[in-house]
Write an enzyme that holds these catalytic residues in place. Sequence first.
Site, PDB file in Angstrom:
ATOM      1  N   GLU A 225       0.824  -1.209   0.000  1.00 44.80           N
ATOM      2  CA  GLU A 225       0.000   0.000   0.000  1.00 44.80           C
ATOM      3  C   GLU A 225       0.859   1.261   0.000  1.00 44.80           C
ATOM      4  O   GLU A 225       0.504   2.270  -0.617  1.00 44.80           O
ATOM      5  CB  GLU A 225      -0.945  -0.008   1.210  1.00 44.80           C
ATOM      6  CG  GLU A 225      -1.931  -1.160   1.237  1.00 44.80           C
ATOM      7  CD  GLU A 225      -2.797  -1.243  -0.022  1.00 44.80           C
ATOM      8  OE1 GLU A 225      -3.056  -0.179  -0.625  1.00 44.80           O
ATOM      9  OE2 GLU A 225      -3.198  -2.349  -0.393  1.00 44.80           O
TER      10      GLU A 225
ATOM     11  N   GLU B 141      -0.653  -2.179  -9.682  1.00 42.32           N
ATOM     12  CA  GLU B 141      -0.687  -3.149  -8.593  1.00 42.32           C
ATOM     13  C   GLU B 141       0.513  -4.091  -8.651  1.00 42.32           C
ATOM     14  O   GLU B 141       1.068  -4.477  -7.616  1.00 42.32           O
ATOM     15  CB  GLU B 141      -1.989  -3.950  -8.642  1.00 42.32           C
ATOM     16  CG  GLU B 141      -3.246  -3.130  -8.390  1.00 42.32           C
ATOM     17  CD  GLU B 141      -3.300  -2.544  -6.989  1.00 42.32           C
ATOM     18  OE1 GLU B 141      -2.600  -3.050  -6.089  1.00 42.32           O
ATOM     19  OE2 GLU B 141      -4.030  -1.559  -6.808  1.00 42.32           O
TER      20      GLU B 141
END
Length: 418
Positions: free
Chosen positions: A279, A358
Amino acid sequence: MRKKIIVSFLVTYGIFIACIYFYLFIFHTDTIPAELKGTSVDPERFLTAHEIVLSEQYSTVRNFLFFIEVPFEWFFYLLILLFGIGNLFEKWANRTTPFTLIHNAIFTFCLSFLTFIFFYPLKFFRYTLSKNYGISTQSFHDWMRDLLINFWLDWFLLFIVVSVLYWLIRKSENRWWLYTWFLAIPFVVFLMFIQPVVIDPLFNDFYEIKNKSLEEKILSLAETAGIPSEHVYEVNMSEKTNALNAYVTGVGSNSRIVLYDTTLEKLNEDEILFIMAHEMAHYVEKHIYFGITGYLSLLFLLLFVVAKLAKKVIKKFGKLLHISSMNNLASLPLILLIVSVLTFATSPISNVVSRQMEMRADLYAMELTKNNDAAVSTFQKLTKTGLSQVNPPTLVKWFRYGHPTMLERIQMAERYGD
């Protein structure tokens, strides 16, 4: 003509449903290549036989619902247009008040309420499905509370957007789309700024993480990554779901590092640090800002196409659709229909970009933590708790996956450092 359009749409929709059903339930099975059997990507290594069956059933039904719900939304807007429901709402609002803002509020409320009623059965089925498969832990009362909060929030945002949009359309019939886009830039950034402190707390309770030892390690990781943060926040998602998640949200001074309490309960320390490093990568590599830029670029294209296409449709089919001009609020369902179709058509491109970001975040997390074993076990547990498919069908990946598949993520983690 109206009957012919509706029948044609329903026949096409029926054929589409049959094709999607065959593709998802019969043609595709959640299998991995034979050469990967027995490896870390093989579900039999980290799921029980019962969990494998549940995973396939749950994922397939959810994917099926997604594909049938999109054209169902188009059908909804088409019915509103063909039966002149938007026109009726506008006339009623005009008779009720001479004030434009109140007029807009009434119209958007009527449309929002009708949308809520029309799609409620599908939302309830999704909730029931998630509950039956052990993903959702939320009571019906709490689920309805969130649904109603979301309804009022969506209505308020729609009211603001519609009020500004139609004011611009009436001021400049040819360039309203460009002025709308310019105004959307600060509006989107403002929403991103207030989301962590205004919007998110409407749905969940946020508090500083209770495990201070873990917080120190996460903050140390954040310092290494160059992320200014004094606290890590925990959110009580166990009241709603068994799924795992963590995220970095907000922009500027409202940026937050957030962990689901389910993540803290079900993952070990190394796995939690890997997730947090992932993250943090979004923050370090400015993915939030890239995402905003990408969204605004797509919005520019959508508004341009809507402006050109809606004008032509109204000119040719205005009488049939009960729209005399773009100035009428009755044209809003047409705008929403075009936006929905274009958004669905461009979603594979958006998902490709998202998957790339991602994947970079996964790589960054492994570089930061130096622990690809934790990455592998994390992906396996995410699959297990979310009953996800390791190797989903190609169409599902194109239209639904903003992340790489679990097969791709586990393989990449195992190859890291080779």
